[in-house]
Design an enzyme around this catalytic site. Structure first.
Site, PDB file in Angstrom:
ATOM      1  N   HIS A   1       9.365   3.495   8.475  1.00 50.69           N
ATOM      2  CA  HIS A   1       9.370   2.630   9.868  1.00 50.69           C
ATOM      3  C   HIS A   1       8.417   3.227  10.517  1.00 50.69           C
ATOM      4  O   HIS A   1       7.921   4.342  10.789  1.00 50.69           O
ATOM      5  CB  HIS A   1      10.536   2.649  10.565  1.00 50.69           C
ATOM      6  CG  HIS A   1      10.666   1.886  11.729  1.00 50.69           C
ATOM      7  ND1 HIS A   1      10.560   0.200  11.562  1.00 50.69           N
ATOM      8  CD2 HIS A   1      10.121   2.113  13.013  1.00 50.69           C
ATOM      9  CE1 HIS A   1      10.500  -0.062  12.801  1.00 50.69           C
ATOM     10  NE2 HIS A   1      10.164   0.908  13.825  1.00 50.69           N
TER      11      HIS A   1
ATOM     12  N   SER B   1       0.717  -1.254  -0.125  1.00 48.18           N
ATOM     13  CA  SER B   1      -0.063   0.070  -0.044  1.00 48.18           C
ATOM     14  C   SER B   1       0.808   1.398   0.117  1.00 48.18           C
ATOM     15  O   SER B   1       0.623   2.331  -0.553  1.00 48.18           O
ATOM     16  CB  SER B   1      -1.071  -0.112   1.257  1.00 48.18           C
ATOM     17  OG  SER B   1      -0.394   0.011   2.436  1.00 48.18           O
TER      18      SER B   1
HETATM   19  C1  GRF Z   1       4.346  -0.161   6.602  1.00 50.19           C
HETATM   20  O1  GRF Z   1       3.997  -0.160   7.774  1.00 50.19           O
HETATM   21  C2  GRF Z   1       5.924   0.307   6.749  1.00 50.19           C
HETATM   22  O2  GRF Z   1       6.014   1.501   7.588  1.00 50.19           O
HETATM   23  C3  GRF Z   1       6.469  -0.827   7.124  1.00 50.19           C
HETATM   24  O3  GRF Z   1       6.017  -1.675   6.175  1.00 50.19           O
HETATM   25  C4  GRF Z   1       4.501  -1.598   6.074  1.00 50.19           C
HETATM   26  C5  GRF Z   1       4.347  -1.663   4.617  1.00 50.19           C
HETATM   27  O4  GRF Z   1       3.102  -1.639   4.413  1.00 50.19           O
HETATM   28  N1  GRF Z   1       7.902  -0.521   6.681  1.00 50.19           N
HETATM   29  P1  GRF Z   1       2.622  -1.991   2.887  1.00 50.19           P
HETATM   30  O5  GRF Z   1       2.970  -3.327   2.535  1.00 50.19           O
HETATM   31  O6  GRF Z   1       3.085  -0.883   2.017  1.00 50.19           O
HETATM   32  O7  GRF Z   1       0.934  -1.813   2.957  1.00 50.19           O
END
Ligand code: GRF
Length: 201
Positions: free
Chosen positions: A108, A12
């Site tokens: 993060h 996402s």
């Molecule tokens: C997010 O929470 C980001 O902070 C972490 O991984 C997650 C990615 O979410 N590093 P998505 O796969 O992009 O939905």
């Protein structure tokens, strides 16, 4: 600016970056997507957007060194200026860190240096924040080095923790904010307000 996005799961954040580029909010292009997970939604999203995408893993390549060579070949092929790790669950090989020194960023879902390091990913982070009774959490975007979550912080934003939050409700609030924050910060990188390394591509 040509961006390579690395992602392992839902993608996402990747989608937010793609949309930010498409609408012109980010003056750059997602030129390639790389995932270590062949079944990830991230690869599916790239395909939907007709962005070149690669499933590259040490298991397939045979060794970490070979994987790094394959990744470096892809990055060269697409003339990549900046790498963004958006939920990529692996450390990068030293050869990639050296070649793209100060050109690699990670997002993060907490206010580093709190709630970071090995094992601090996904719901583990939000569970830890809830258990510590923090009044606020947030998002950190930092440069990537050879250790988890420890490179130079380039941007942070806060997200409130509510008294009735569960790790799930908190995760959802943080992720929603990530999608806006990514656009703000990557736009700053593309416009030179956050500086990339001078190393040759
Ligand atoms: C997010 O929470 C980001 O902070 C972490 O991984 C997650 C990615 O979410 N590093 P998505 O796969 O992009 O939905």
């Amino acid at each position: 600016m040509n961006i390579a996005v690395f992602a392992s799961h839902g993608g996402s954040d990747l989608q937010a970056i793609i949309d930010g580029c498409k609408t012109g909010k980010i003056n750059a292009k997602v030129a390639v997507v790389i995932s270590n997970n062949g079944n990830s939604m991230a690869l599916q999203r790239a395909e939907n957007e007709k962005i070149p995408c690669y499933h590259l893993s040490a298991k397939q390549s045979g060794s970490e060194e070979k994987l790094a060579e394959e990744i470096l070949d892809v990055l060269s092929k697409y003339n990549i200026d900046m790498i963004f790790l958006a939920g990529y669950m692996r450390l990068l090989h030293i050869s990639i860190l050296q070649k793209y020194h100060n050109r690699i960023f990670n997002i993060h879902p907490a206010l580093l240096p709190k709630f970071g390091g090995k094992g601090m990913y996904g719901m583990n982070v939000h569970n830890a924040v809830i258990q510590a009774h923090e009044g606020e959490t947030g998002i950190t975007i930092h440069r990537v080095n050879a250790e988890y979550d420890s490179g130079e912080i380039v941007a942070q934003t806060k997200v409130p923790v509510r008294a009735d939050d569960t790790a799930e409700t908190l995760a959802a609030r943080v992720l929603e904010r990530e999608h806006e924050f990514l656009i703000e910060v990557i736009s700053d990188i593309a416009n030179g307000r956050i500086v990339l390394g001078k190393d040759q591509k």
